[in-house]
Motif scaffolding. Structure first.
Motif, PDB file in Angstrom:
ATOM      1  N   ILE A 185       0.954  -1.157   0.025  1.00 28.60           N
ATOM      2  CA  ILE A 185      -0.003   0.168   0.047  1.00 28.60           C
ATOM      3  C   ILE A 185       0.898   1.225   0.065  1.00 28.60           C
ATOM      4  CG2 ILE A 185      -1.859   1.278   1.027  1.00 28.60           C
ATOM      5  CD1 ILE A 185      -2.720  -1.503   0.309  1.00 28.60           C
ATOM      6  N   ILE A 186       0.852   2.039  -1.100  1.00 30.70           N
ATOM      7  CA  ILE A 186       1.560   3.328  -1.050  1.00 30.70           C
ATOM      8  C   ILE A 186       0.660   4.324  -0.830  1.00 30.70           C
ATOM      9  CG2 ILE A 186       2.829   4.576  -2.686  1.00 30.70           C
ATOM     10  CD1 ILE A 186       3.296   2.255  -4.467  1.00 30.70           C
ATOM     11  N   GLU A 187       1.285   5.276   0.093  1.00 30.54           N
ATOM     12  CA  GLU A 187       0.404   6.377   0.399  1.00 30.54           C
ATOM     13  C   GLU A 187       1.287   7.763   0.605  1.00 30.54           C
ATOM     14  OE1 GLU A 187      -0.607   5.558   4.605  1.00 30.54           O
ATOM     15  OE2 GLU A 187      -2.158   4.467   4.162  1.00 30.54           O
ATOM     16  N   THR A 188       0.633   8.660  -0.006  1.00 29.09           N
ATOM     17  CA  THR A 188       1.046  10.114  -0.060  1.00 29.09           C
ATOM     18  C   THR A 188       0.407  10.829   0.662  1.00 29.09           C
ATOM     19  OG1 THR A 188       1.938  11.587  -1.605  1.00 29.09           O
ATOM     20  CG2 THR A 188       0.208  10.712  -2.640  1.00 29.09           C
ATOM     21  N   ILE A 189       0.463  12.558   0.682  1.00 30.00           N
ATOM     22  CA  ILE A 189      -0.453  13.342   1.556  1.00 30.00           C
ATOM     23  C   ILE A 189      -1.543  13.834   0.825  1.00 30.00           C
ATOM     24  CG2 ILE A 189       1.777  13.746   3.047  1.00 30.00           C
ATOM     25  CD1 ILE A 189       1.583  16.300   1.432  1.00 30.00           C
ATOM     26  N   PRO A 190      -2.605  14.259   1.507  1.00 29.30           N
ATOM     27  CA  PRO A 190      -3.480  14.908   0.663  1.00 29.30           C
ATOM     28  C   PRO A 190      -2.971  16.169  -0.298  1.00 29.30           C
ATOM     29  CG  PRO A 190      -4.448  14.585   2.904  1.00 29.30           C
ATOM     30  CD  PRO A 190      -2.985  14.159   2.748  1.00 29.30           C
ATOM     31  N   GLY A 191      -3.624  16.236  -1.453  1.00 25.84           N
ATOM     32  CA  GLY A 191      -3.392  17.457  -2.153  1.00 25.84           C
ATOM     33  C   GLY A 191      -2.288  16.745  -3.089  1.00 25.84           C
ATOM     34  N   TYR A 192      -1.827  15.673  -2.998  1.00 22.72           N
ATOM     35  CA  TYR A 192      -1.007  14.877  -4.182  1.00 22.72           C
ATOM     36  C   TYR A 192      -1.437  13.631  -4.604  1.00 22.72           C
ATOM     37  CZ  TYR A 192       3.471  17.899  -2.840  1.00 22.72           C
ATOM     38  OH  TYR A 192       4.258  18.927  -2.767  1.00 22.72           O
ATOM     39  N   GLU A 193      -0.902  13.370  -5.933  1.00 22.52           N
ATOM     40  CA  GLU A 193      -1.494  12.231  -6.579  1.00 22.52           C
ATOM     41  C   GLU A 193      -0.219  11.383  -6.808  1.00 22.52           C
ATOM     42  OE1 GLU A 193      -3.393  13.492 -10.176  1.00 22.52           O
ATOM     43  OE2 GLU A 193      -5.200  14.222  -8.935  1.00 22.52           O
ATOM     44  N   LEU A 194      -0.248  10.124  -7.020  1.00 25.65           N
ATOM     45  CA  LEU A 194       0.782   9.083  -7.359  1.00 25.65           C
ATOM     46  C   LEU A 194       0.954   8.829  -8.838  1.00 25.65           C
ATOM     47  CD1 LEU A 194      -0.025   6.688  -4.396  1.00 25.65           C
ATOM     48  CD2 LEU A 194       1.943   8.185  -4.543  1.00 25.65           C
ATOM     49  N   ARG A 195       2.037   8.907  -9.288  1.00 23.34           N
ATOM     50  CA  ARG A 195       2.482   8.159 -10.629  1.00 23.34           C
ATOM     51  C   ARG A 195       3.218   7.238 -10.352  1.00 23.34           C
ATOM     52  NH1 ARG A 195      -0.736  11.455 -11.045  1.00 23.34           N
ATOM     53  NH2 ARG A 195      -0.838  13.426 -12.483  1.00 23.34           N
TER      54      ARG A 195
END
Length: 366
Positions: free
Chosen positions: A92-102
């Motif tokens: 499970i890859i998580e980043t912060i709100p306001g960002y999207e994953l590539r």
């Protein structure tokens, strides 16, 4: 379902088993022919530093399929490495709100090919509004296309069976702020510091994988209508907090002309943020501080540009938007409203609606 690692009976002692995840399920079954002469089995378990999968909080990183050394075969180098049989790994890859994953597959891609990738595969899913949705299941030797996960969370599932194995995959991911929004209505959430976190801003952002919390980041959120005649209406929501630390680097928070160039939110009419003679100013202005900016309206598209520094512990902003068509043909009961109602309106509007009732009926407006 999880892959079967083995099914055993008789009197021959099975080989040792190592799970690729934190969990291992053992099922014992006996029928009516069992008797007291059969002694059953005994298993001893231990924790070992091996496995795959897990939850990753980071701005960028890499994931590799697990590998085991293969037995030497004539014509193959002795260092040949392949992924193991009967394996299931979930990251499970998580980043912060306001960002999207590539997500981008790199290097060699080699997973046993099968119909509908039913044997061995790597599957990518994204979480949107609490629901996981698969965006692709991949196998074979052709490197898959890059994946734009319009979400802060992505899942990578790697599954193999007991038959053919291969060299596996390598995956790189990174976080990007901003994004393109084309739905008729929606909400935009800027990158934010979680004030409910027990971590300081430095530890919060470094835990999330940010390298330099004093570096200014620029995020462009583009709201795009379906045509140039559409109107984009945006309403900022509470709370709004875009401001540097008090007295940081001599900044006086009462002086907007000083603090706004450091961190700010600006609204642009159109789908770019360049100042040109035909577009000499921003549509909605430049905002900072803690006062919620006014609603805005733009033609065709709007860009919300956000400059921030992670060290400032800003909450950022939330924005609710709607895309309106200006005019059109109406053939069924509906509500007509001017673009921007009841928040704002734009000058020089020219919208025409044609209301067409069924045969033997007339329109009524109320």
């Amino acid at each position: 379902t999880s892959p079967l690692l083995g099914k055993y009976c008789g009197t021959n002692l099975p080989n040792n088993i190592t799970s690729m995840s934190r969990f291992l399920f053992v099922e014992f079954h006996s029928d009516e022919n069992s008797n007291g002469n059969r002694r059953g089995f005994r298993i001893v378990t231990e924790d070992v530093p091996r496995g795959c999968g897990g939850v990753v909080h980071a701005k960028r990183g890499n994931i590799f399929s697990p590998r085991v050394s293969t037995t030497y075969r004539p014509g193959e180098p002795s260092s040949s490495r392949r992924y193991p049989h009967n394996t299931e790994c979930e990251w499970i890859i998580e980043t912060i709100p306001g960002y999207e994953l590539r997500l981008l597959f790199t290097n060699r891609f080699d997973i046993e090919i099968s119909a509908n990738c039913s044997n061995d595969y790597v599957e990518i899913s994204v979480e949107v509004k609490g629901v996981w949705t698969s965006v692709g299941k991949y196998c074979g030797k052709q490197i898959p296309a890059s994946i734009n996960a319009t979400s802060t969370r992505a899942k990578v599932l790697f599954h193999t069976n007991e038959a053919i194995n291969a060299e596996g995959f390598a995956l790189t991911w990174f976080s990007v702020c901003g994004g393109l929004y084309t739905d008729p209505t929606g909400e935009i959430r800027s990158a934010t510091y979680d004030r409910d976190s027990s971590l300081s801003s430095f530890h919060y952002w470094t835990f999330r994988g940010w390298e330099n919390i004093w570096e200014t980041q620029k995020c462009d959120y583009i709201i795009q209508g379906s045509s140039d005649s559409d109107y984009v209406v945006g309403e900022f929501l509470e709370p709004f907090h875009v401001s540097p630390i008090a007295n940081a680097y001599g900044v006086d928070l009462s002086d907007t002309s000083i603090r706004c160039p450091i961190v700010n939110v600006s609204v642009w009419d159109g789908n770019d943020t360049s100042l040109t003679p035909s577009r000499p100013r921003r549509s909605g202005g430049v905002f900072c501080g803690e006062t919620v900016p006014p609603a805005f309206i733009a033609t065709g598209a709007a860009v919300i540009s956000y400059n921030y520094r992670a060290a400032f512990e800003n909450y950022g902003f939330r924005l609710k938007y709607s895309i309106y068509q200006c005019g059109g043909l109406i053939t069924e009961p509906t509500t007509i409203s001017s673009p921007g109602h009841p928040y704002t309106s734009a000058p020089n509007m020219n919208c025409t609606w044609v209301v067409k009732a069924p045969r033997n009926k007339v329109p009524r407006i109320k």
